[in-house]
Design a protein around this motif. Structure first.
Motif, short mmCIF file in Angstrom:
data_model
loop_
_atom_site.label_atom_id
_atom_site.label_comp_id
_atom_site.label_asym_id
_atom_site.label_seq_id
_atom_site.Cartn_x
_atom_site.Cartn_y
_atom_site.Cartn_z
N ILE A 5 25.94 -6.95 20.43
CA ILE A 5 26.64 -7.61 19.24
C ILE A 5 26.47 -7.40 17.47
N CYS A 47 25.48 -13.55 17.40
CA CYS A 47 27.00 -13.90 17.68
C CYS A 47 27.62 -14.84 15.67
N ARG A 51 29.50 -12.63 13.42
CA ARG A 51 30.77 -13.51 12.82
C ARG A 51 30.74 -13.41 11.33
N VAL A 57 33.89 -14.36 17.84
CA VAL A 57 33.72 -14.37 18.43
C VAL A 57 33.79 -15.62 19.38
#
Length: 109
Positions: A5, A47, A51, A57
């Motif tokens: 991520i 996440c 973002r 996301v």
């Protein structure tokens, strides 16, 4: 999951479908290590960083107080998901779930 991520940049899309949060704070039926409340928080933080870098996301999860609190600034949509794992079909009730979306897609005409 965090390293992957953390590679997301502006205009990338991240889709996360983790083991769902639960009443006991973890789901461990099919994972080697429990995906517990700490794991859920690490996922949220990863996440959120993506973002903030401009990635979009999208994440699914159970509709729990903890998930709603963490993702309060995100778009949250309610869903009902069928469950087919109970041995007795009469006990197969839909689960309250959510889809959270953070960030916005940039489209070109």
């Amino acid at each position: 999951f965090e390293a992957l991520i953390d590679m997301a940049e502006a205009n990338d899309v991240v889709f996360a479908d983790p083991p769902y949060d639960g009443k006991k704070g973890q789901f461990s039926s099919y994972v080697a290590e429990p995906f517990n409340a700490e794991s859920q928080l690490r996922l949220f933080e990863a996440c959120q960083r993506a973002r903030e870098r401009g990635a979009v996301v999208i994440q699914t999860n159970a509709d729990t107080v903890r998930i709603r609190d963490w993702y309060a600034g995100w778009k949250i949509e309610n869903t009902l998901e069928s469950r087919h794992v109970a041995a007795d079909p009469k006990k197969r009730t839909p689960a309250q779930c959510v889809i959270m979306t953070g960030g916005s897609l940039i489209t070109s005409a």
